[in-house]
Design an enzyme around this catalytic site. Structure first.
Site, mmCIF file in Angstrom:
data_model
loop_
_atom_site.group_PDB
_atom_site.id
_atom_site.type_symbol
_atom_site.label_atom_id
_atom_site.label_comp_id
_atom_site.label_asym_id
_atom_site.label_seq_id
_atom_site.Cartn_x
_atom_site.Cartn_y
_atom_site.Cartn_z
ATOM 1 N N SER A 66 15.970 14.878 17.007
ATOM 2 C CA SER A 66 15.630 13.555 17.966
ATOM 3 C C SER A 66 14.254 13.586 18.478
ATOM 4 O O SER A 66 13.144 13.613 17.880
ATOM 5 C CB SER A 66 16.696 13.323 18.924
ATOM 6 O OG SER A 66 16.688 12.042 19.222
ATOM 7 N N ASP A 116 22.739 7.779 10.786
ATOM 8 C CA ASP A 116 21.970 8.147 12.101
ATOM 9 C C ASP A 116 21.236 6.947 12.421
ATOM 10 O O ASP A 116 19.796 6.982 12.141
ATOM 11 C CB ASP A 116 21.380 9.475 11.976
ATOM 12 C CG ASP A 116 20.536 9.703 13.089
ATOM 13 O OD1 ASP A 116 20.849 9.293 14.107
ATOM 14 O OD2 ASP A 116 19.792 10.722 12.976
ATOM 15 N N HIS A 136 23.985 11.774 13.873
ATOM 16 C CA HIS A 136 22.985 12.121 14.699
ATOM 17 C C HIS A 136 23.093 13.518 14.892
ATOM 18 O O HIS A 136 23.922 13.990 15.637
ATOM 19 C CB HIS A 136 22.570 11.234 15.816
ATOM 20 C CG HIS A 136 21.221 11.497 16.347
ATOM 21 N ND1 HIS A 136 20.292 11.480 15.774
ATOM 22 C CD2 HIS A 136 20.919 12.241 17.885
ATOM 23 C CE1 HIS A 136 19.161 11.891 16.876
ATOM 24 N NE2 HIS A 136 19.475 12.247 18.002
#
Length: 654
Positions: free
Chosen positions: A187, A346, A373
């Site tokens: 991320s 995601d 994710h």
């Protein structure tokens, strides 16, 4: 009576104490499982699963160490801002040992300061894997976050990225360094790692970019030109809590009871060595948190723009100013090898991974699985909900270790170049040199009268379907965009139920099909308002009416570009005249999925996703008309592999 009340109170207090002790013990036991302290045990079956899914040889370098220690310190930057760093070194190190380092840059606290338990003192799973294999692990709080000083005008600012480069300079100057550095992260940290790769620092040889964006505007902030209101708002609040040194509410009551805040750094690098800080660095931590009060409110900044080139006043930047895609184009080819990892559902980050793979020469290894994710859940809609990822997150980490072994240690097999992608609907892993994969061709399914979907055009002279979208329609609490904050499973309930939606459904498929590429919905559309948005959801429907989500897309019509390729800059915007028919192609997010014979395809057109995205128009209703005729051929465009390829692959995996 008074005696009885006192005795009852004592018993209640005793019971509450016992419950509290048991709760703390249970939390400690859970932490021992979730955050073990020793080196991980690698099984041959895990290595084989890595090779089966991602290709290459089923091996990594040997484990070298069973112990490690942490040094937590402030490293002064060129402008006097102190950045908080945790350096983990395996040991005991012999005089001739030389180690590569892997940086994990984050704005989500490099380490927790915990009460009652020592979770915050333990390295995480990937850290332990790297440490045991002879890597230094470096955790760093981004400028203006955690225990680091400074402020943040926007994510991945030039100052932040240069801070990481300065940290690299410090690392390779240490006596234990082999002169090579990698970067890794999921991320935000993945994007920061990619920026390190873009810098083309000679010591940065490899970056694992996992589950992270490539284009800030299209991939997360404004997919299809529509403001991702829920995510940006929640992410902004989450970061504001972190930057104030408090535990975000999403962590829950137990988390807030166990975690004080970001861990302090108790030393400061002076150039001549480490100098202890007073009171274990807690005073410095408080001063750093006071700096963060000047951080820009990212939600407020985002609400001030509608196009990718517009400057958000408080931040003084556009989304292009912190998009890796733009920086790659500006910087030219980098020598830093990039491993790109993504999950189909995601958010839009599968597109991120695939675009990175296709446009960045050094990103020559890409993996996309049926993952949420962070890669912990299997999001294949044909599989049970909340199933573990396949292959597991542990196996994914081994692929990252194999990647670092080759580029940072000159050890082990070279990770295979190309794309490894998982086909939802049968779980098979495929390998390709390009995306869409070779052999994938675009097929049209035309919108028909009676809300049909067929491979030949509607021959109507002036056919259209008018509807008034339900602007309260939403995609639910487990959509593909929510996983990006909570790393939850992704599934849809009643996505295309209810009034105010316009579905088009095909006849049952004669044979199985495999979708592999980037679908799109070409529409000829008119509306009685200048401001509206088109949302499209693609599903497979079985013989019992059960629906299986495939993919989705959305587009603001003023971003329609040349009707084939959307444009998201203010100078390319083309306003819509109420009542006028326009052509626009709504891009759907990339997907690889096999649909069984006998299933139907269904594309549903909506006017809103009230659970996630900003509303267009902001007030009042809108009536839309979808035109379908021999001239205005609205159609679903599906990238599909030839039936013979699908059949052969199915037989191979049975």
């Amino acid at each position: 009576m008074a005696f009885f009340s006192k005795r009852t109170a004592r018993r209640a207090l005793f019971a509450a104490t016992i419950v509290a002790i048991l709760l703390v013990f249970a939390v400690w036991a859970a932490g021992a499982i979730l955050f073990p302290s020793g080196p991980p045990k690698i099984k041959q079956a895990q290595l084989q699963a890595m090779a089966d899914a991602f290709g290459g040889e089923p091996r990594v370098g040997p484990q070298r160490y069973e112990e490690w220690k942490r040094t937590s310190f402030y490293l002064p930057m060129r402008d006097g801002v102190d950045i908080a760093v945790d350096l983990w070194l395996p040991g005991p190190l012999e005089p001739g040992d030389r180690l590569p380092a892997v940086i994990f840059p984050t704005r989500y606290w490099r380490r927790w300061d915990t009460r009652f338990i020592d979770w915050g003192e333990r390295p995480w799973a990937m850290d332990r894997l790297l440490l045991s294999h002879g890597y230094a692990v470096v955790k760093v709080d981004a400028r203006g976050s955690g225990a680091s000083f400074g402020t943040r005008k926007y994510p991945w600012s030039p100052d932040e990225i240069v801070d990481y480069a300065q940290l690299v300079d410090w690392l390779v100057a240490q006596p234990w360094s082999n002169g090579r550095v990698g970067a890794d992260g999921v991320s935000y940290s993945g994007t920061a790692s990619e920026f390190l790769a873009v810098l083309d620092h000679p010591a940065v040889r490899a970056a694992a970019v996992e589950f992270s964006l490539f284009d800030v505007y299209r991939d997360i902030a404004f997919p299809g030109g529509v403001f991702n209101e829920w995510f940006v708002s929640q992410w902004g609040r989450f970061n504001a809590a972190l930057d104030s040194g408090t535990v975000p509410a999403v962590i829950g009551a137990i988390g807030k009871a166990l975690v004080r805040g970001p861990a302090p750094a108790d030393l400061r690098w002076t150039g001549a060595g480490f100098q202890p800080l007073p009171d274990g660095g807690r005073g410095a931590l408080q001063q750093a948190i006071e700096d963060h009060a000047a951080n820009v409110d990212i939600e407020d900044a985002a609400r001030r723009v509608a196009f990718r080139d517009q400057i958000a006043g408080p931040a003084g930047a556009s989304t292009d100013d912190f998009s890796p895609s733009v920086f790659h184009r500006r910087a030219g080819e980098s020598r830093t090898a990039i491993l790109s990892v993504g999950g189909w559902y995601d958010g839009a980050y599968a597109r991120s991974a695939l675009q990175r793979f296709m446009t960045v020469p050094s990103a020559h290894t890409c993996i996309v699985g049926a993952w949420n994710h962070g890669g912990r859940r299997n999001v294949d809609p044909f599989e049970p909900r909340d199933a573990d990822a396949s292959p597991s997150r542990t196996v994914q980490r081994l692929a990252v270790l194999r990647f670092f072994d080759y580029y940072l240690r000159d050890e082990g097999p070279k990770p295979p170049d190309g794309l490894s992608y998982q086909v939802m609907g049968n779980g098979a892993w495929q390998h390709a040199d390009t995306w869409p994969p070779q052999g994938s061709t675009m097929h049209s399914y035309y919108l028909w009268a009676g809300q049909g979907l067929a491979p030949t055009p509607d021959e109507s002279l002036d056919g259209f379907d008018a509807f008034t979208p339900d602007l309260t329609h939403g995609s639910g609490q487990n959509n593909r965009w929510r996983t990006q904050l909570g790393q939850s499973d992704v599934y849809y309930s009643r996505l295309t139920d209810g009034p105010g939606l316009l579905p088009y459904t095909s006849k049952p498929l004669d044979m199985p099909i495999r979708i592999a590429g980037d679908p799109a919905l070409r529409l000829f559309v008119s509306a009685d308002r200048a401001d509206f948005a088109v949302f499209a959801y693609l599903e497979a429907v079985d013989q019992d009416g059960q629906r299986y989500y495939i993919t989705e897309g959305r587009l603001r019509p003023d971003c329609r570009g040349d009707s084939v390729t959307p444009r998201f800059t203010s100078d390319a915007a083309e306003p819509v005249r109420p009542g006028r028919t326009i052509e626009m192609t709504v891009p759907l997010l990339p997907v690889a999925m096999q649909i069984p014979a006998g299933y139907r395809l269904r594309v549903t057109i909506a006017g809103a996703d009230a659970d996630e995205f900003a509303r267009h128009p902001s007030h009042g209703p809108v009536t839309m008309a979808i035109h379908r005729s021999a001239v205005e051929q609205s159609a679903l465009l599906l990238p599909m592999l030839a039936p013979r390829d699908v059949t052969a692959d199915r037989e191979e995996h049975e």
